[in-house]
Design an enzyme around this catalytic site. Structure first.
Site, PDB file in Angstrom:
ATOM      1  N   ASP A 111       0.843  -1.194   0.000  1.00  9.22           N
ATOM      2  CA  ASP A 111       0.000   0.000   0.000  1.00  9.22           C
ATOM      3  C   ASP A 111       0.886   1.254   0.000  1.00  9.22           C
ATOM      4  O   ASP A 111       1.808   1.357   0.819  1.00  9.22           O
ATOM      5  CB  ASP A 111      -0.874  -0.042   1.266  1.00  9.22           C
ATOM      6  CG  ASP A 111      -1.995   0.971   1.241  1.00  9.22           C
ATOM      7  OD1 ASP A 111      -2.382   1.426   0.148  1.00  9.22           O
ATOM      8  OD2 ASP A 111      -2.512   1.297   2.338  1.00  9.22           O
ATOM      9  N   GLY A 139      -7.805   8.237   7.221  1.00 12.61           N
ATOM     10  CA  GLY A 139      -8.104   8.462   8.632  1.00 12.61           C
ATOM     11  C   GLY A 139      -9.542   8.885   8.826  1.00 12.61           C
ATOM     12  O   GLY A 139     -10.386   8.708   7.954  1.00 12.61           O
TER      13      GLY A 139
HETATM   14 ZN   LIG Z   1      -4.361   5.066   0.823  1.00 17.29          ZN
END
Ligand SMILES: [Zn+2]
Length: 289
Positions: free
Chosen positions: A84, A178
């Site tokens: 990622d 987030g």
């Molecule tokens: Zn990401």
């Protein structure tokens, strides 16, 4: 069964559902996600950030752990082991470590340099049979200590990167990593629609799946999103379940301090969250057809 992300995402795009990409941080995470995907007969992508890879002892350790668990747990659904937000160097490390998929995050380079580096990595990945994700337009939130609001990708740049032969494309549409801040204006479906028109059959990736209202996620899937990344949400439920266990004093009862007991509520919480997401994304029952 470890495979690349290419086939599962092509099928998802054609079938109008999305495959969940869930980040892993340790053994509990990995087992929870694999077992839940197997239970729901869903393809799944295990995401590993460079930070999490380092935390677990390096990409070789992660690759060996995932492959061993896949075998020992009897997992038969397609599983992709995916880097990622990889750096240029990180991509090569994961190719070497036996990952089946990588992401090159070239969004912070100018478009020419992003194109040059992505071209090289597409070649390197495809030569060894890995799938590769590219990124256009920075995704907001806190990443490597930099906080920003979600940017929108330029659909022309998306077309340029698509033409390089990548297997999936992460394009910013106002999404953020987030927890979403108060007053976040939501996903830009007009931008997503433009990107979709310019990139055709390319599976699009939605990063920052935590806290996007379900209806928006569903709409994004109808507009060509075939992979949704979830990370923070699993971390939050794991922490919450663990905190409740400790606050209830259960670690002080009998052998409640044994990590197998201490981490069990968090493990179950991750399973429940992953199940909820797989059902939302509609990939359940899609592993074998
Ligand atoms: Zn990401």
């Amino acid at each position: 069964m470890l495979v690349t992300a290419t086939e599962m995402l092509k099928k998802a795009k054609a079938g109008h559902y999305a495959v969940g990409h869930f980040n892993i941080n340790n053994l509990e995470w990995t087992k929870s996600i694999l077992l839940t995907a197997q239970e729901l007969e869903s393809p799944v992508i295990l995401g590993v950030s460079e930070g999490a890879g380092k935390y677990m002892g390096g990409f070789e350790v992660v690759s060996a752990m995932v492959r061993a668990l896949d075998k020992s747990l009897g997992i038969t659904v397609p599983v992709a082991l995916h880097l990622d937000h990889g750096s240029y160097d990180g991509c090569y490390k994961c190719i070497k470590a036996g990952f089946t998929s990588i992401m090159f995050d070239g969004s912070h380079f100018d478009i020419d340099e992003n194109v040059a580096k992505t071209t090289e990595l597409v070649h390197a990945a495809h030569q060894l049979g890995l799938s590769i994700e590219a990124e256009v337009g920075g995704i907001g939130g806190e990443e490597d200590g930099v906080v920003s609001m979600g940017e929108c990708a330029d659909p022309e740049e998306c077309a340029k990167i698509t033409a390089l032969g990548v297997d999936m494309l992460a394009a910013g549409i106002g999404n953020i990593h987030g927890v979403y801040p108060e007053g976040w204006p939501g996903l830009r479906f007009d931008v997503l629609d433009d990107i979709q028109k310019k990139t055709g059959a390319m599976p699009l990736v939605l990063h920052g799946g935590t806290g996007i209202p379900d209806e928006m996620v569903k709409k994004a899937i109808t507009l060509g999103v075939s992979k949704v990344n979830v990370n923070t949400e699993c971390q939050l439920v794991f922490a919450e379940a663990t905190r409740k266990y400790v606050e209830a004093g259960k670690d002080l009862e009998g052998k409640g301090f044994d990590p197998r007991k201490l981490l069990a509520p968090g493990t179950e919480a991750i399973k429940a969250k992953v199940k909820e997401k797989i059902l939302l994304f509609g990939s359940d029952g899609k592993a074998f057809n």
